[in-house]
Design a protein around this motif. Structure first.
Motif, PDB file in Angstrom:
ATOM      1  N   GLY A  27      43.336  48.405  58.534  1.00 13.33           N
ATOM      2  CA  GLY A  27      42.651  49.657  58.187  1.00 13.33           C
ATOM      3  C   GLY A  27      42.507  49.936  56.703  1.00 13.33           C
ATOM      4  O   GLY A  27      42.073  51.019  56.331  1.00 13.33           O
ATOM      5  N   HIS A  28      42.905  48.986  55.848  1.00 12.06           N
ATOM      6  CA  HIS A  28      42.694  49.189  54.413  1.00 12.06           C
ATOM      7  C   HIS A  28      41.228  48.944  54.053  1.00 12.06           C
ATOM      8  O   HIS A  28      40.534  48.172  54.704  1.00 12.06           O
ATOM      9  CB  HIS A  28      43.546  48.214  53.583  1.00 12.06           C
ATOM     10  CG  HIS A  28      44.981  48.589  53.508  1.00 12.06           C
ATOM     11  ND1 HIS A  28      45.837  48.488  54.577  1.00 12.06           N
ATOM     12  CD2 HIS A  28      45.731  49.056  52.475  1.00 12.06           C
ATOM     13  CE1 HIS A  28      47.045  48.873  54.218  1.00 12.06           C
ATOM     14  NE2 HIS A  28      47.015  49.231  52.949  1.00 12.06           N
ATOM     15  N   ARG A  29      40.819  49.562  52.963  1.00  7.00           N
ATOM     16  CA  ARG A  29      39.604  49.134  52.283  1.00  7.00           C
ATOM     17  C   ARG A  29      40.052  48.167  51.205  1.00  7.00           C
ATOM     18  O   ARG A  29      41.097  48.381  50.571  1.00  7.00           O
ATOM     19  CB  ARG A  29      38.886  50.350  51.678  1.00  7.00           C
ATOM     20  CG  ARG A  29      38.363  51.306  52.755  1.00  7.00           C
ATOM     21  CD  ARG A  29      37.836  52.587  52.161  1.00  7.00           C
ATOM     22  NE  ARG A  29      38.925  53.400  51.635  1.00  7.00           N
ATOM     23  CZ  ARG A  29      38.758  54.453  50.850  1.00  7.00           C
ATOM     24  NH1 ARG A  29      37.549  54.820  50.497  1.00  7.00           N
ATOM     25  NH2 ARG A  29      39.791  55.151  50.419  1.00  7.00           N
ATOM     26  N   VAL A  30      39.308  47.085  51.013  1.00  6.32           N
ATOM     27  CA  VAL A  30      39.817  46.000  50.183  1.00  6.32           C
ATOM     28  C   VAL A  30      38.798  45.575  49.128  1.00  6.32           C
ATOM     29  O   VAL A  30      37.617  45.406  49.418  1.00  6.32           O
ATOM     30  CB  VAL A  30      40.182  44.773  51.051  1.00  6.32           C
ATOM     31  CG1 VAL A  30      40.724  43.640  50.179  1.00  6.32           C
ATOM     32  CG2 VAL A  30      41.217  45.138  52.120  1.00  6.32           C
ATOM     33  N   VAL A  31      39.309  45.416  47.902  1.00  6.09           N
ATOM     34  CA  VAL A  31      38.555  44.746  46.850  1.00  6.09           C
ATOM     35  C   VAL A  31      39.178  43.355  46.728  1.00  6.09           C
ATOM     36  O   VAL A  31      40.341  43.220  46.335  1.00  6.09           O
ATOM     37  CB  VAL A  31      38.652  45.488  45.508  1.00  6.09           C
ATOM     38  CG1 VAL A  31      37.829  44.768  44.449  1.00  6.09           C
ATOM     39  CG2 VAL A  31      38.207  46.935  45.659  1.00  6.09           C
ATOM     40  N   ALA A  32      38.424  42.353  47.125  1.00  2.91           N
ATOM     41  CA  ALA A  32      38.916  40.975  47.073  1.00  2.91           C
ATOM     42  C   ALA A  32      38.282  40.302  45.860  1.00  2.91           C
ATOM     43  O   ALA A  32      37.049  40.272  45.749  1.00  2.91           O
ATOM     44  CB  ALA A  32      38.528  40.241  48.342  1.00  2.91           C
ATOM     45  N   THR A  33      39.108  39.805  44.954  1.00  2.00           N
ATOM     46  CA  THR A  33      38.555  39.203  43.744  1.00  2.00           C
ATOM     47  C   THR A  33      38.824  37.703  43.737  1.00  2.00           C
ATOM     48  O   THR A  33      39.831  37.227  44.268  1.00  2.00           O
ATOM     49  CB  THR A  33      39.145  39.836  42.468  1.00  2.00           C
ATOM     50  OG1 THR A  33      40.520  39.473  42.353  1.00  2.00           O
ATOM     51  CG2 THR A  33      38.996  41.343  42.478  1.00  2.00           C
ATOM     52  N   CYS A  34      37.902  36.978  43.125  1.00  2.00           N
ATOM     53  CA  CYS A  34      38.076  35.536  42.976  1.00  2.00           C
ATOM     54  C   CYS A  34      37.198  35.060  41.821  1.00  2.00           C
ATOM     55  O   CYS A  34      36.327  35.802  41.359  1.00  2.00           O
ATOM     56  CB  CYS A  34      37.740  34.796  44.273  1.00  2.00           C
ATOM     57  SG  CYS A  34      36.072  35.075  44.874  1.00  2.00           S
ATOM     58  N   ARG A  35      37.469  33.822  41.391  1.00  4.98           N
ATOM     59  CA  ARG A  35      36.737  33.336  40.213  1.00  4.98           C
ATOM     60  C   ARG A  35      35.257  33.138  40.483  1.00  4.98           C
ATOM     61  O   ARG A  35      34.422  33.413  39.642  1.00  4.98           O
ATOM     62  CB  ARG A  35      37.350  32.006  39.747  1.00  4.98           C
ATOM     63  CG  ARG A  35      38.646  32.207  39.040  1.00  4.98           C
ATOM     64  CD  ARG A  35      39.073  30.970  38.341  1.00  4.98           C
ATOM     65  NE  ARG A  35      39.778  30.057  39.221  1.00  4.98           N
ATOM     66  CZ  ARG A  35      40.611  29.128  38.789  1.00  4.98           C
ATOM     67  NH1 ARG A  35      40.808  28.973  37.497  1.00  4.98           N
ATOM     68  NH2 ARG A  35      41.252  28.353  39.632  1.00  4.98           N
ATOM     69  N   GLN A  36      34.946  32.637  41.690  1.00  5.20           N
ATOM     70  CA  GLN A  36      33.543  32.309  41.981  1.00  5.20           C
ATOM     71  C   GLN A  36      33.131  32.879  43.343  1.00  5.20           C
ATOM     72  O   GLN A  36      33.125  32.145  44.344  1.00  5.20           O
ATOM     73  CB  GLN A  36      33.359  30.797  41.962  1.00  5.20           C
ATOM     74  CG  GLN A  36      33.596  30.203  40.587  1.00  5.20           C
ATOM     75  CD  GLN A  36      33.297  28.726  40.572  1.00  5.20           C
ATOM     76  OE1 GLN A  36      34.000  27.932  41.193  1.00  5.20           O
ATOM     77  NE2 GLN A  36      32.241  28.348  39.876  1.00  5.20           N
ATOM     78  N   PRO A  37      32.809  34.164  43.387  1.00  6.54           N
ATOM     79  CA  PRO A  37      32.439  34.773  44.672  1.00  6.54           C
ATOM     80  C   PRO A  37      31.335  34.013  45.406  1.00  6.54           C
ATOM     81  O   PRO A  37      31.350  33.941  46.638  1.00  6.54           O
ATOM     82  CB  PRO A  37      31.969  36.178  44.283  1.00  6.54           C
ATOM     83  CG  PRO A  37      32.667  36.475  43.008  1.00  6.54           C
ATOM     84  CD  PRO A  37      32.771  35.152  42.294  1.00  6.54           C
ATOM     85  N   GLY A  38      30.409  33.415  44.654  1.00 10.66           N
ATOM     86  CA  GLY A  38      29.310  32.700  45.299  1.00 10.66           C
ATOM     87  C   GLY A  38      29.794  31.514  46.131  1.00 10.66           C
ATOM     88  O   GLY A  38      29.099  31.059  47.034  1.00 10.66           O
ATOM     89  N   ARG A  39      30.990  31.030  45.820  1.00 13.69           N
ATOM     90  CA  ARG A  39      31.534  29.879  46.568  1.00 13.69           C
ATOM     91  C   ARG A  39      32.645  30.264  47.538  1.00 13.69           C
ATOM     92  O   ARG A  39      33.331  29.390  48.068  1.00 13.69           O
ATOM     93  CB  ARG A  39      32.092  28.857  45.574  1.00 13.69           C
ATOM     94  CG  ARG A  39      31.019  28.220  44.734  1.00 13.69           C
ATOM     95  CD  ARG A  39      31.572  27.006  44.045  1.00 13.69           C
ATOM     96  NE  ARG A  39      30.599  26.435  43.153  1.00 13.69           N
ATOM     97  CZ  ARG A  39      30.857  25.480  42.289  1.00 13.69           C
ATOM     98  NH1 ARG A  39      32.077  24.978  42.226  1.00 13.69           N
ATOM     99  NH2 ARG A  39      29.914  25.003  41.510  1.00 13.69           N
ATOM    100  N   ALA A  40      32.847  31.570  47.719  1.00 16.52           N
ATOM    101  CA  ALA A  40      33.949  32.026  48.578  1.00 16.52           C
ATOM    102  C   ALA A  40      33.504  31.990  50.040  1.00 16.52           C
ATOM    103  O   ALA A  40      33.217  33.022  50.653  1.00 16.52           O
ATOM    104  CB  ALA A  40      34.391  33.422  48.155  1.00 16.52           C
ATOM    105  N   THR A  41      33.465  30.786  50.606  1.00 18.02           N
ATOM    106  CA  THR A  41      32.848  30.615  51.923  1.00 18.02           C
ATOM    107  C   THR A  41      33.681  31.211  53.061  1.00 18.02           C
ATOM    108  O   THR A  41      33.161  31.466  54.133  1.00 18.02           O
ATOM    109  CB  THR A  41      32.618  29.117  52.218  1.00 18.02           C
ATOM    110  OG1 THR A  41      33.854  28.440  51.982  1.00 18.02           O
ATOM    111  CG2 THR A  41      31.528  28.540  51.337  1.00 18.02           C
ATOM    112  N   MET A  42      34.958  31.412  52.852  1.00 12.90           N
ATOM    113  CA  MET A  42      35.784  32.048  53.888  1.00 12.90           C
ATOM    114  C   MET A  42      35.762  33.562  53.734  1.00 12.90           C
ATOM    115  O   MET A  42      35.819  34.311  54.708  1.00 12.90           O
ATOM    116  CB  MET A  42      37.243  31.576  53.782  1.00 12.90           C
ATOM    117  CG  MET A  42      37.431  30.095  53.949  1.00 12.90           C
ATOM    118  SD  MET A  42      37.071  29.593  55.638  1.00 12.90           S
ATOM    119  CE  MET A  42      38.526  30.225  56.466  1.00 12.90           C
ATOM    120  N   LEU A  43      35.698  34.001  52.479  1.00 12.53           N
ATOM    121  CA  LEU A  43      35.811  35.426  52.184  1.00 12.53           C
ATOM    122  C   LEU A  43      34.516  36.181  52.485  1.00 12.53           C
ATOM    123  O   LEU A  43      34.531  37.246  53.122  1.00 12.53           O
ATOM    124  CB  LEU A  43      36.169  35.564  50.703  1.00 12.53           C
ATOM    125  CG  LEU A  43      36.595  36.909  50.157  1.00 12.53           C
ATOM    126  CD1 LEU A  43      37.761  37.482  50.944  1.00 12.53           C
ATOM    127  CD2 LEU A  43      36.964  36.742  48.676  1.00 12.53           C
TER     128      LEU A  43
END
Ligand code: NDP
Length: 240
Positions: A27-43
């Motif tokens: 039930g959280h709202r989430v900000v998920a950060t990563c170096r290359q969002p364009g390649r975050a195929t699972m996220l």
């Protein structure tokens, strides 16, 4: 009351991804950060499953300029709370980390240390500093440390850039706890166990889902007296 807001670094794989999945499911709202969002195929597919509740933003924790850009974008994502006040983060998980394996005494060089310290120690401290105005009073900061950062447990020579950077992260955690205690913000260092991820390898003892569940279980039970502690994913104290 609005659902709590969490930010996780290094969220495209490993423990970070499992944390995001479980935070969303609870039930959280989430900000998920990563170096290359364009390649975050699972996220990225998760954003479709949780419309409006997951935002994927770019962040290289080792680059302070990247922290500044995140801080600029975050208010748009956090929106407003029920009273119309700017939204705040209730949980910051400094998860991103790097381990340079294969280091040998006799051939150590500065490059691995630079990278490890910037990513594992300085990154979490500077990011927490940059995000401090956007943290809710009483927020939790969870820094992913390691037993390899425990000076009293160092029994053999191995991965020195990693071990030293995690020891530095532990100190950063205690200092963060002191810096933010007036606002009721609790900061801990947590060892997730030896976890089956790209970093931990396939022989590791703990499934990534169990490690993530343990970390979030510990985070949920934190009280003011826990700030500055070093614990494992089951909540047991780890020696420094
Ligand atoms: P993984 O190697 O599986 O994943 C590491 C994550 O960190 C990736 O998302 C990676 O992104 C990200 N990352 C690395 N450098 C940066 C950077 N400069 N900026 C942003 N993101 C970055 O590791 P784990 O999931 O296993 O580990 C997560 C945390 O837990 C780490 O801090 C680690 O030290 C700690 N830990 C893990 C243990 C284990 O057994 N697995 C044991 C003890 C501690 P990218 O895909 O772009 O490389």
């Amino acid at each position: 009351m609005a659902d709590p807001h969490a930010l996780v670094t290094g969220a495209n794989r490993g423990i970070g991804l499992a944390l995001v999945q479980q935070l969303l499911a609870s039930g959280h709202r989430v900000v998920a950060t990563c170096r290359q969002p364009g390649r975050a195929t699972m996220l990225n597919p998760l954003a479709g499953e949780y419309p409006g509740r997951l935002h994927v933003l770019p962040l290289d924790v080792a680059e302070p300029k990247s922290h500044t850009e995140l801080v600029r974008e975050l208010p748009l994502v956090l929106g407003e709370d029920d009273d119309g006040a700017p939204g705040r983060l209730d949980l910051l998980v400094n998860n991103a980390g790097v381990l340079h394996s294969g280091e040998r005494f006799g051939s150590l060089t500065a490059a691995n240390f630079d990278d490890s310290f910037r990513t594992n120690a300085l990154g979490p401290l500077l990011l927490a500093q940059a995000l401090a105005p956007l943290l809710a009073d009483g927020a939790r900061i969870v820094n992913l440390s390691s037993r390899l950062g425990a000076i009293s447990l160092a029994e053999r020579f191995g991965t020195p850039s990693y071990n030293m950077s995690k020891a530095a992260l532990n100190m950063a955690t205690v200092l963060l706890a002191r810096a933010l205690e007036d606002r009721g913000i609790v900061a801990i260092a947590i060892s997730p166990g030896w976890v089956r991820t790209d970093m931990g390898g396939e022989d590791a003892e703990v499934a990534v889902e169990d490690a993530a569940a343990g970390i979030l279980g510990v985070a949920a039970k934190l009280g003011a007296g826990d700030s500055g502690r070093f614990v494992d994913w089951r909540g047991q104290s780890v020696p420094w």
